[in-house]
Design a protein around this motif. Structure first.
Motif, PDB file in Angstrom:
ATOM      1  N   GLU A 282       0.826  -1.202   0.000  1.00 45.98           N
ATOM      2  CA  GLU A 282       0.000   0.000   0.000  1.00 45.98           C
ATOM      3  C   GLU A 282       0.866   1.260   0.000  1.00 45.98           C
ATOM      4  OE1 GLU A 282      -3.186   1.382   0.442  1.00 45.98           O
ATOM      5  OE2 GLU A 282      -4.428  -0.401   0.247  1.00 45.98           O
ATOM      6  N   ASN A 283       2.106   1.154   0.429  1.00 45.77           N
ATOM      7  CA  ASN A 283       2.968   2.325   0.573  1.00 45.77           C
ATOM      8  C   ASN A 283       3.435   2.842  -0.779  1.00 45.77           C
ATOM      9  OD1 ASN A 283       2.775   2.147   3.311  1.00 45.77           O
ATOM     10  ND2 ASN A 283       4.810   1.304   3.641  1.00 45.77           N
ATOM     11  N   LEU A 390       1.583   8.772   1.434  1.00 45.69           N
ATOM     12  CA  LEU A 390       0.613   8.474   0.379  1.00 45.69           C
ATOM     13  C   LEU A 390       0.499   6.966   0.242  1.00 45.69           C
ATOM     14  CD1 LEU A 390      -1.186   9.515  -1.994  1.00 45.69           C
ATOM     15  CD2 LEU A 390       0.844   9.291  -3.456  1.00 45.69           C
ATOM     16  N   ARG A 391      -0.732   6.451   0.343  1.00 47.26           N
ATOM     17  CA  ARG A 391      -0.927   5.015   0.167  1.00 47.26           C
ATOM     18  C   ARG A 391      -1.810   4.742  -1.041  1.00 47.26           C
ATOM     19  NH1 ARG A 391      -5.676   3.195   3.246  1.00 47.26           N
ATOM     20  NH2 ARG A 391      -6.320   4.660   4.870  1.00 47.26           N
ATOM     21  N   TYR A 392      -1.780   3.510  -1.473  1.00 48.65           N
ATOM     22  CA  TYR A 392      -2.418   3.149  -2.734  1.00 48.65           C
ATOM     23  C   TYR A 392      -3.929   3.401  -2.719  1.00 48.65           C
ATOM     24  CZ  TYR A 392      -3.531   0.504  -6.949  1.00 48.65           C
ATOM     25  OH  TYR A 392      -3.985   0.129  -8.191  1.00 48.65           O
ATOM     26  N   THR A 393      -4.559   3.171  -1.578  1.00 46.56           N
ATOM     27  CA  THR A 393      -5.984   3.457  -1.476  1.00 46.56           C
ATOM     28  C   THR A 393      -6.246   4.926  -1.775  1.00 46.56           C
ATOM     29  OG1 THR A 393      -6.291   1.712   0.174  1.00 46.56           O
ATOM     30  CG2 THR A 393      -8.019   3.381   0.013  1.00 46.56           C
ATOM     31  N   ASP A 394      -5.362   5.804  -1.290  1.00 48.03           N
ATOM     32  CA  ASP A 394      -5.493   7.238  -1.558  1.00 48.03           C
ATOM     33  C   ASP A 394      -5.343   7.518  -3.046  1.00 48.03           C
ATOM     34  OD1 ASP A 394      -5.857   9.900  -1.057  1.00 48.03           O
ATOM     35  OD2 ASP A 394      -4.013  10.194   0.069  1.00 48.03           O
ATOM     36  N   MET A 397      -8.641   6.702  -4.642  1.00 49.24           N
ATOM     37  CA  MET A 397      -9.705   7.652  -4.318  1.00 49.24           C
ATOM     38  C   MET A 397      -9.446   9.019  -4.948  1.00 49.24           C
ATOM     39  SD  MET A 397     -10.921   6.704  -0.451  1.00 49.24           S
ATOM     40  CE  MET A 397     -12.620   7.213  -0.712  1.00 49.24           C
ATOM     41  N   LEU A 398      -8.181   9.405  -5.070  1.00 48.64           N
ATOM     42  CA  LEU A 398      -7.860  10.642  -5.775  1.00 48.64           C
ATOM     43  C   LEU A 398      -8.197  10.515  -7.256  1.00 48.64           C
ATOM     44  CD1 LEU A 398      -4.459  11.600  -4.077  1.00 48.64           C
ATOM     45  CD2 LEU A 398      -6.691  12.678  -3.705  1.00 48.64           C
ATOM     46  N   MET A 399      -7.970   9.328  -7.817  1.00 55.21           N
ATOM     47  CA  MET A 399      -8.394   9.090  -9.201  1.00 55.21           C
ATOM     48  C   MET A 399      -9.905   9.272  -9.334  1.00 55.21           C
ATOM     49  SD  MET A 399      -6.176   5.771 -10.465  1.00 55.21           S
ATOM     50  CE  MET A 399      -6.971   5.751 -12.084  1.00 55.21           C
ATOM     51  N   ALA A 400     -10.642   8.744  -8.382  1.00 59.08           N
ATOM     52  CA  ALA A 400     -12.105   8.877  -8.414  1.00 59.08           C
ATOM     53  C   ALA A 400     -12.507  10.348  -8.361  1.00 59.08           C
ATOM     54  CB  ALA A 400     -12.722   8.109  -7.251  1.00 59.08           C
ATOM     55  N   GLU A 401     -11.811  11.117  -7.550  1.00 62.88           N
ATOM     56  CA  GLU A 401     -12.093  12.543  -7.452  1.00 62.88           C
ATOM     57  C   GLU A 401     -11.842  13.240  -8.795  1.00 62.88           C
ATOM     58  OE1 GLU A 401     -10.459  16.334  -4.819  1.00 62.88           O
ATOM     59  OE2 GLU A 401     -10.127  14.284  -4.104  1.00 62.88           O
ATOM     60  N   CYS A 402     -10.732  12.901  -9.419  1.00 60.07           N
ATOM     61  CA  CYS A 402     -10.432  13.474 -10.738  1.00 60.07           C
ATOM     62  C   CYS A 402     -11.500  13.080 -11.754  1.00 60.07           C
ATOM     63  CB  CYS A 402      -9.063  13.008 -11.219  1.00 60.07           C
ATOM     64  SG  CYS A 402      -7.665  13.666 -10.276  1.00 60.07           S
ATOM     65  N   THR A 403     -11.959  11.841 -11.687  1.00 60.31           N
ATOM     66  CA  THR A 403     -13.007  11.371 -12.593  1.00 60.31           C
ATOM     67  C   THR A 403     -14.268  12.212 -12.448  1.00 60.31           C
ATOM     68  OG1 THR A 403     -12.176   9.101 -12.628  1.00 60.31           O
ATOM     69  CG2 THR A 403     -14.505   9.415 -13.165  1.00 60.31           C
ATOM     70  N   LEU A 404     -14.654  12.495 -11.214  1.00 60.97           N
ATOM     71  CA  LEU A 404     -15.866  13.273 -10.973  1.00 60.97           C
ATOM     72  C   LEU A 404     -15.722  14.718 -11.417  1.00 60.97           C
ATOM     73  CD1 LEU A 404     -16.916  11.770  -7.518  1.00 60.97           C
ATOM     74  CD2 LEU A 404     -17.961  11.348  -9.756  1.00 60.97           C
ATOM     75  N   GLU A 446     -12.087   6.752   5.872  1.00 56.76           N
ATOM     76  CA  GLU A 446     -10.940   5.923   5.480  1.00 56.76           C
ATOM     77  C   GLU A 446      -9.623   6.476   6.005  1.00 56.76           C
ATOM     78  OE1 GLU A 446      -8.694   2.897   3.460  1.00 56.76           O
ATOM     79  OE2 GLU A 446     -10.833   3.042   3.975  1.00 56.76           O
ATOM     80  N   PHE A 447      -9.443   7.812   5.949  1.00 50.50           N
ATOM     81  CA  PHE A 447      -8.131   8.403   6.247  1.00 50.50           C
ATOM     82  C   PHE A 447      -8.100   9.183   7.555  1.00 50.50           C
ATOM     83  CE2 PHE A 447      -8.333   8.087   1.562  1.00 50.50           C
ATOM     84  CZ  PHE A 447      -7.261   7.224   1.381  1.00 50.50           C
TER      85      PHE A 447
END
Length: 511
Positions: A282-283, A390-394, A397-404, A446-447
């Motif tokens: 995840e790191n 910064l972890r992989y889950t982040d 979720m940041l990708m999801a934010e960019c998508t929106l 989550e964070f």
């Protein structure tokens, strides 16, 4: 025992040579001393490691993790950290306007500039003396690392303070005293240039012996966050948020991390905070710490959101967390009853069986996700727990934010990411048509306790409204000050005005 790049037998020699300057207009090393030092490959390795240490560990016992937990987590709607005593973090939580002398804010300013000075010095010496490093690849890595660390520090500075002096070379105090606050757009030019160089020249991974050195994907992760911050609403202030539409650029960097196959979405939430070294997939970007080394590379960020009775319940020594920082009721009410993340994140009932803090505690939940007694060393500054920047889950979720925001991907991608996270937490995969508001709520759970909340509020575009709604709900004692657009930046420390009278203007809203 973990091997970290910070642990070197001669590391203290670097600190003794460079010393810990306490002001922006730091006195550089004499030319003769500097030239004598940067004469061997080992000298450069030590200087590189010292630059990491200045950037991540700070100039004293408080480093970047402590900073992010105080200035982001405690400042946000996750905590209502008022106290009967006078604590440095109380003014942060309470939105006081008299913060220009606050030690936590001064640390953020000074430590970053000390690290920038070390990075500038290393970059200059690589140009003039770098041929003593026998492997050209290692020389390039070192230049990329120094560039990354300089960008990391400047990005940290502009997110807290907005405009700050841009110093790209080692300068004398007299030269520094003539440099005023630089427009954020100009600082971004250096940040983007440095990060692109790092992305282009860092390796995708390191072996265990070099665990903690930034990789290509750590640099991509920071570059994505830079693009996202630049794209955030600027709220009418002179901060790091420019209102640009660079969500597609951020998405590309994040997607590169995803398709690299270097990282894995952990199936067990608790394991993210318990697994060390390269085994923790995840790191993406991590600050490693080791206990019991005798080299001063243990951490103590665990104390920032802790409480002494909880440490006592684990039979640990005094940590200095004597004042309890209450967690917001609005946060505690968010979790579904079946959400296993709550149990990983919070210790809500704990018992002290002997000593000063004898008793059972049920009304003082403590953030425990990073507290691991098995990695505790010889005192409050000797924790061997790594801090995940910064972890992989982040990343997902940041990708999801960019998508929106229209940056790439699809609504189905967003829903899948949120459902994967919910499923890992023991919840049903029932999220559909997830919007930004839902996504930020999911991020909050989550964070929590990881230092992301303040920046999430900023990017949401609703920071002021959200914080004032929280104030109405939580501030029954009337302790909090006015929360407006000026609250989204911290003040330039008073020491800078005293050092160079008339050079700086203060951020609006501060005494």
């Amino acid at each position: 025992m973990k091997k970290h790049i910070y642990i070197i037998a001669n590391l203290l020699a670097v600190f003794a040579l460079a010393s810990c300057e306490s002001e922006l207009n730091q006195i550089p090393l004499s030319q003769e001393t500097t030239e004598n030092f940067y004469s061997t490959q080992n000298d450069f390795i030590q200087a590189r490691n010292a630059t990491y240490s200045y950037a991540f560990h700070g100039a004293n016992e408080y480093g970047y993790p402590n900073r992010i937990l105080n200035l982001s987590e405690v400042r946000s709607d996750n905590f209502y950290a008022t106290t009967q005593a006078s604590r440095d973090w109380e003014g942060i939580n309470n939105f006081f306007t008299s913060l220009s002398t606050n030690p936590l804010i001064k640390e953020a300013y000074v430590s970053n500039y000390n690290a920038i000075y070390k990075a500038n010095q290393l970059l200059e010496k690589l140009e003039s003396n770098g041929n003593v490093i026998t492997a050209e690849t290692e020389r390039t890595y070192m230049k990329a690392e120094a560039s990354f660390l300089r960008a990391f520090c400047y990005f940290d500075l502009i997110r807290w303070f907005g405009r700050v002096p841009l110093i790209k070379n080692t300068l004398s105090p007299q030269e520094v005293s003539k440099i005023g606050r630089t427009p954020v757009t100009e600082i971004y030019n250096l940040i983007l240039s440095d990060l692109q160089f790092a992305v282009d020249n860092l390796p995708p991974s390191y072996d265990e012996a070099n665990y903690g050195r930034v990789t290509k994907y750590g640099a991509k992760g920071l570059l994505a966050q830079v693009y996202m911050t630049r794209s955030s609403p600027n709220y009418g202030i002179d901060g790091a948020m420019l209102g640009l539409n660079e969500w597609d650029k951020a998405y590309q960097q994040l997607n590169d991390i995803k398709i690299s196959n270097q990282f894995v979405f952990a199936t067990d939430y608790a394991s993210i905070f318990k697994t060390e070294g390269n085994a923790n997939k995840e790191n993406v970007l991590v600050i490693p710490y080791s206990q019991n080394t005798g080299n001063g590379v243990g951490g103590n960020f665990e104390i920032e959101l802790g409480y002494q009775p909880y440490f006592a319940s684990l039979n640990l020594s005094e940590q200095g967390s004597l004042e309890y920082k209450p967690i917001s009721s609005s946060f505690l009410s968010m979790f579904d009853v079946n959400d296993t993340r709550r149990g990983v994140t919070l210790a809500e009932t704990y018992t002290v069986t002997s000593g000063t803090y004898l008793g059972t505690y049920t009304a003082n939940p403590v953030v425990k996700k990073y507290i691991d007694a098995s990695r505790y060393g010889n005192g409050r500054t000797d924790w061997g727990v790594d801090f995940i920047v910064l972890r992989y889950t982040d990343v997902l979720m940041l990708m999801a934010e960019c998508t929106l925001h229209g940056g790439g991907g699809s609504q189905a991608d967003v829903d899948d990411i949120v459902n994967d996270i919910r499923e890992r937490g023991g919840l049903a995969r029932d999220a559909s048509n997830v919007d930004l508001n839902r996504l930020f709520n999911e991020r909050r759970m989550e964070f929590f306790g990881e230092g992301t909340r303040w920046f999430d509020l900023i990017r949401s575009g609703n920071a002021i409204a959200t914080l004032n709604a929280w104030k109405t709900l939580e501030d029954t004692s009337g302790s909090l000050g006015i929360i407006d657009k000026n609250s989204l930046l911290y003040p330039i420390p008073l020491q800078e005005f005293l050092t160079a009278p008339g050079l700086y203007d203060q951020n609006p809203g501060y005494d």
